[in-house]
Scaffold this motif. Structure first.
Motif, PDB file in Angstrom:
ATOM      1  N   ARG A  39       0.840  -1.215   0.000  1.00 17.51           N
ATOM      2  CA  ARG A  39       0.000   0.000   0.000  1.00 17.51           C
ATOM      3  C   ARG A  39       0.866   1.253   0.000  1.00 17.51           C
ATOM      4  NH1 ARG A  39      -4.734  -0.004   4.350  1.00 17.51           N
ATOM      5  NH2 ARG A  39      -5.252   1.836   3.094  1.00 17.51           N
ATOM      6  N   LEU A  87       2.301   1.891  -3.503  1.00 22.31           N
ATOM      7  CA  LEU A  87       1.267   2.432  -4.391  1.00 22.31           C
ATOM      8  C   LEU A  87       0.961   3.887  -4.047  1.00 22.31           C
ATOM      9  CD1 LEU A  87      -1.127  -0.668  -4.489  1.00 22.31           C
ATOM     10  CD2 LEU A  87       0.292   0.169  -6.370  1.00 22.31           C
ATOM     11  N   ILE A 146      -1.426   6.378  -6.003  1.00 28.64           N
ATOM     12  CA  ILE A 146      -2.490   5.372  -6.144  1.00 28.64           C
ATOM     13  C   ILE A 146      -3.051   5.121  -4.747  1.00 28.64           C
ATOM     14  CG2 ILE A 146      -3.020   2.996  -6.789  1.00 28.64           C
ATOM     15  CD1 ILE A 146      -0.748   3.152  -8.830  1.00 28.64           C
ATOM     16  N   THR A 151      -5.399   3.572  -1.796  1.00 30.97           N
ATOM     17  CA  THR A 151      -5.994   2.279  -1.453  1.00 30.97           C
ATOM     18  C   THR A 151      -6.860   2.421  -0.205  1.00 30.97           C
ATOM     19  OG1 THR A 151      -4.110   1.681  -0.046  1.00 30.97           O
ATOM     20  CG2 THR A 151      -3.979   1.078  -2.366  1.00 30.97           C
ATOM     21  N   ILE A 205      -8.163  -0.737  -4.770  1.00 35.21           N
ATOM     22  CA  ILE A 205      -7.633   0.490  -5.345  1.00 35.21           C
ATOM     23  C   ILE A 205      -8.823   1.423  -5.581  1.00 35.21           C
ATOM     24  CG2 ILE A 205      -6.244   1.508  -7.164  1.00 35.21           C
ATOM     25  CD1 ILE A 205      -4.755  -0.629  -5.572  1.00 35.21           C
ATOM     26  N   LYS A 214       1.479  -0.840 -11.949  1.00 34.96           N
ATOM     27  CA  LYS A 214       1.117   0.558 -11.711  1.00 34.96           C
ATOM     28  C   LYS A 214       0.515   1.185 -12.969  1.00 34.96           C
ATOM     29  CE  LYS A 214       5.149   1.846 -10.248  1.00 34.96           C
ATOM     30  NZ  LYS A 214       6.265   2.668  -9.731  1.00 34.96           N
ATOM     31  N   ILE A 244      -3.064  -0.139 -13.487  1.00 36.59           N
ATOM     32  CA  ILE A 244      -4.001   0.453 -12.528  1.00 36.59           C
ATOM     33  C   ILE A 244      -4.326   1.894 -12.924  1.00 36.59           C
ATOM     34  CG2 ILE A 244      -4.236   1.256 -10.146  1.00 36.59           C
ATOM     35  CD1 ILE A 244      -2.650  -1.227  -9.276  1.00 36.59           C
TER      36      ILE A 244
END
Length: 521
Positions: A370, A373, A378, A380, A397, A510, A513
């Motif tokens: 996490r 990201l 990104i 979460t 996500i 990545k 996403i």
């Protein structure tokens, strides 16, 4: 070096200086038959060295090739090592599974997996015999007696001594003992006698109390995990189970050994250290080193044959290598290291290996991924939209179709998962029993969150630097373009190297996403 012009004179001059002479040589050089004798200044008679320090055995029986743009020797090197691997298989030193696992790493020159192969090779009797053969030659360097040597002293590294003790107990030594030189026999016999003396201390080890972690197994495996499964099957949500599970995970990440849950339906009313920890051996507090037996669950302050070192600190080395992860952990109040101890409880108690395996490793992997990201913007969340989804995945996500099941798996666990998948394919790819239950898990998630939802299985630390992102359909058949896959599997987000960086597979994840987030916006 002895053939080099002027070496013999310089070598002899060192002994004529009447000072202590230390000769340093590599393991391979010490076994190639060179005599190290010298002339006594007083009488002119030849003399051998009188003391031998054996500091280590050979480290690499299988080695990675140092690639060069102008060289084609890499294939020859790989071929040589593949033949050695085949010899081990034919001799029964490794299994067919091990043989198949290491063929590709040897061909592709994967350093970390070749290093792992060396680790497995060092547990074979072939390694023990090779090591003993090398030592026999090394001991022979000081045994070529031109005149009598009253006392020859040999000092051994502890790991090397352990290997030679194993050799001294093999039938090949006991059957051929007389063929060895007197000094080699004396060395091996002494080590065997010492080993037998160590074995006699077995009964004293039995006096050490067992700490099998029964309460930990009861609380986690018999109460909490079944309660979570039952929660997913019920139509009515309950807040107490997710709340207790999250509080427990937070306490483990914070090393809050005094944490005590409030009133709950599971009769878990003890402080964390009373059921999730073991009491350290008293002398272990001086240097922090602990060993244990997974068979008896006895913990010791000294190493011995058959014991494993307890070292959860090595899990945190991957946390500490990434500023993005340490920042995330610091903001949330999670520990980024076991040392130094924060209080008296930590000096006396440590998480039981069963708790490290069941709780700590998974939570570390989840929070670390996490954090990685988050460093790429990104976002979460660990919250689920429906209680029937609780613990089917670790986090989702935000504003995307992706749900992530995070892992912190060791190499052996990754190997086991890969073997399970290969066997599943070999036996007809039964859709009712897919590896890790992935198809069933995705179906359960989609039944609530819709058919566009996708599942990611992401491991924190990769077994090698080139870890790739793999895509599969909901039936677990390979998909060429991971963006079109229902299930994504990533063997590692960061590399295992000292200077740890993100893997190519994580970089691809990545991008996928972010593309999904943009398309949904």
């Amino acid at each position: 070096m002895p053939e080099k012009k002027g070496f013999s004179d310089a070598y002899q001059a060192a002994f004529a200086s009447r000072r202590i002479v230390i000769v340093l040589t590599q393991t391979a050089s010490a076994t190639n038959g060179i005599n190290l004798d010298f002339s006594l200044p007083e009488s002119g008679k030849n003399m051998d060295l009188t003391c031998l320090y054996l500091l280590e055995s050979r480290h690499y029986y299988f080695s990675a090739f140092q690639t060069s743009a102008d060289s084609n020797d890499d294939m020859a090197h790989a071929g040589f090592q593949l033949r050695n691997l085949e010899k081990l298989l034919r001799a029964g030193e490794i299994s067919r599974k091990q043989h198949q696992r290491f063929i590709l790493p040897l061909m592709l020159n994967r350093k970390n997996e070749i290093s792992r192969l060396n680790g497995e090779y060092k547990r074979t009797s072939d390694y023990i015999k090779n090591t003993a053969a090398n030592v026999q030659q090394q001991v022979g360097r000081i045994e070529r007696a031109w005149c009598e040597v009253p006392t020859a002293e040999i000092q051994l590294d502890s790991e090397l001594a352990k290997d030679l003790s194993r050799f001294a107990s093999l039938p090949i030594y006991t059957s051929n003992r007389r063929q060895l030189s007197a000094l080699n026999r004396q060395l091996l016999d002494t080590l065997r006698e010492r080993d037998e003396l160590t074995q006699s201390n077995f009964f004293s080890q039995l006096m050490t109390p067992t700490q099998p972690g029964k309460l930990a197994l009861d609380y986690i495996d018999q109460r909490l995990v079944p309660a979570i499964r039952l929660l997913r099957e019920q139509s009515t949500p309950r807040d107490d189970i997710p709340l207790l599970w999250r509080q427990l995970g937070k306490a483990v990440l914070q090393h809050d050994l005094a944490w005590e849950p409030g009133k709950n339906a599971f009769d878990i009313d003890l402080e964390l250290y009373k059921w999730a920890c073991f009491e350290k051996p008293k002398l272990a507090n001086t240097d922090g080193k602990i060993w244990y037996s997974p068979q008896t669950w006895r913990f010791f302050d000294k190493a011995a044959e058959g014991l494993r070192q307890y070292n959860p600190q090595k899990l945190y080395q991957y946390i500490q290598r990434h500023p993005a992860i340490t920042d995330w952990f610091n903001r949330k109040g999670y520990r980024t290291s076991i040392m130094p101890f924060a209080n008296d409880l930590e000096e006396r108690y440590a998480f039981h290996p069963l708790v490290v395996q069941r709780l700590l490793m998974g939570r570390l992997g989840e929070e670390a991924i996490r954090a990685l990201l988050y460093s790429e913007s990104i976002i979460t969340t660990g919250q689920v939209s429906n209680h029937r989804l609780f613990e089917l995945y670790d986090f989702s996500i935000k504003n995307s179709d992706y749900r992530v099941d995070a892992k912190f798996w060791r190499q052996d666990t990754l190997d086991k998962a890969d073997e399970e998948y290969q066997q599943w394919l070999a036996f007809g790819a039964n859709q009712e029993h897919t590896p890790l239950g992935l198809s069933k898990k995705l179906a359960q998630i989609r039944a609530i969150e819709g058919n566009k939802t996708k599942l990611v299985i992401a491991n924190f630390v990769a077994p090698h630097a080139n870890s790739q992102l793999l895509g599969f359909s909901h039936q677990l058949t390979p998909v060429q373009n991971p963006y079109n896959a229902d299930i994504l599997v990533l063997g590692g987000c960061v590399t295992p190297d000292t200077v740890s960086v993100e893997t190519p597979g994580f970089g691809q994840l990545k991008k996928i996403i972010n593309q999904n987030i943009m398309e949904r916006a």
